[in-house]
Design a protein around this motif. Structure first.
Motif, PDB file in Angstrom:
ATOM      1  N   HIS A 114       0.827  -1.211   0.000  1.00  0.00           N
ATOM      2  CA  HIS A 114       0.000   0.000   0.000  1.00  0.00           C
ATOM      3  C   HIS A 114       0.861   1.262   0.000  1.00  0.00           C
ATOM      4  O   HIS A 114       0.550   2.230  -0.710  1.00  0.00           O
ATOM      5  CB  HIS A 114      -0.955   0.001   1.193  1.00  0.00           C
ATOM      6  N   CYS A 115       1.917   1.275   0.787  1.00  0.00           N
ATOM      7  CA  CYS A 115       2.793   2.453   0.828  1.00  0.00           C
ATOM      8  C   CYS A 115       3.483   2.667  -0.518  1.00  0.00           C
ATOM      9  O   CYS A 115       3.563   3.804  -1.000  1.00  0.00           O
ATOM     10  CB  CYS A 115       3.816   2.325   1.946  1.00  0.00           C
ATOM     11  N   ALA A 116       3.978   1.598  -1.121  1.00  0.00           N
ATOM     12  CA  ALA A 116       4.620   1.727  -2.430  1.00  0.00           C
ATOM     13  C   ALA A 116       3.621   2.243  -3.462  1.00  0.00           C
ATOM     14  O   ALA A 116       3.953   3.112  -4.281  1.00  0.00           O
ATOM     15  CB  ALA A 116       5.220   0.396  -2.861  1.00  0.00           C
ATOM     16  N   ALA A 117       2.390   1.725  -3.424  1.00  0.00           N
ATOM     17  CA  ALA A 117       1.358   2.196  -4.353  1.00  0.00           C
ATOM     18  C   ALA A 117       1.054   3.675  -4.114  1.00  0.00           C
ATOM     19  O   ALA A 117       0.898   4.443  -5.063  1.00  0.00           O
ATOM     20  CB  ALA A 117       0.100   1.347  -4.212  1.00  0.00           C
ATOM     21  N   MET A 118       0.995   4.085  -2.857  1.00  0.00           N
ATOM     22  CA  MET A 118       0.751   5.490  -2.542  1.00  0.00           C
ATOM     23  C   MET A 118       1.898   6.355  -3.068  1.00  0.00           C
ATOM     24  O   MET A 118       1.671   7.413  -3.654  1.00  0.00           O
ATOM     25  CB  MET A 118       0.592   5.684  -1.031  1.00  0.00           C
ATOM     26  N   LEU A 119       3.118   5.892  -2.886  1.00  0.00           N
ATOM     27  CA  LEU A 119       4.276   6.666  -3.340  1.00  0.00           C
ATOM     28  C   LEU A 119       4.344   6.751  -4.861  1.00  0.00           C
ATOM     29  O   LEU A 119       4.956   7.674  -5.405  1.00  0.00           O
ATOM     30  CB  LEU A 119       5.563   6.082  -2.761  1.00  0.00           C
ATOM     31  N   ALA A 120       3.702   5.815  -5.548  1.00  0.00           N
ATOM     32  CA  ALA A 120       3.652   5.882  -7.010  1.00  0.00           C
ATOM     33  C   ALA A 120       2.872   7.117  -7.460  1.00  0.00           C
ATOM     34  O   ALA A 120       3.065   7.592  -8.582  1.00  0.00           O
ATOM     35  CB  ALA A 120       3.022   4.617  -7.581  1.00  0.00           C
TER      36      ALA A 120
END
Length: 177
Positions: free
Chosen positions: A12-18
């Motif tokens: 989820h964090c990686a997706a948010m940072l995308a």
């Protein structure tokens, strides 16, 4: 197979940072707030992603995290291995060679069929995760999620991203291009 909650948080964090603009970052505290997680708990997983070079971190008061490479070049397998480690989920302890029916080692020349089946399943599982790109996860969210969820997520990112000042090259600073 059970993966820890840290895998979910990391994805989820990686997706948010995308969704963070350009060179901007987002603080770990903001991401913890977004997902209702303890900042110290999330920091452990963000550090794992940073060590695996999935995320980059910027120190300082306006620092935070950002993707270290494009979302197209990050797979779910990359994230799972960063958080859970590279060991297979099933580790054969050769228990067939223990207990009251234990035989001489020569009776166990052939590999354990259970271990072979579990490792085959592990390879298939990892291959499927290796095909799943972070960019596809984000694109699917943008195409399929409730518009209210998309709007709320995008607004959160917009509010919490931290633009980074890009230092111009010395030639540009001197007015020479």
């Amino acid at each position: 197979m059970k993966l820890g909650e840290g895998v979910e948080a990391a994805i989820h964090c990686a997706a948010m940072l995308a969704g963070v603009d350009g060179n901007s970052t987002m603080s770990g505290a903001a991401m913890a707030e977004a997902f209702g997680l303890s900042p110290s708990y999330l920091l452990k997983h963000l550090n794992q992603l940073t060590a695996a070079r999935i995320l980059g971190s910027v120190s300082g008061p306006s620092g935070g995290y950002r993707l270290a490479r494009s979302a197209e070049r990050i797979t779910l397998l990359d994230i799972v291995l960063a958080v859970e480690g590279t060991e297979p989920a099933f580790r054969c302890g050769e228990i067939r060679q223990r207990g009251p029916v234990k035989l001489d080692a020569s009776a166990y020349v052939k590999p354990c069929g259970i271990n072979a089946a579990m490792l085959k399943a592990e390879r298939a599982y990892r291959a499927a995760l290796a095909e799943a790109k972070l960019s596809d996860i984000v694109a699917d969210f943008m195409n399929d999620a409730d518009p209210r969820t998309i709007a709320a997520s995008c607004a959160f990112v917009e509010r919490h991203q931290r633009p980074q000042k890009v230092q111009p090259s010395p030639k540009v600073q001197q007015g020479k291009v």
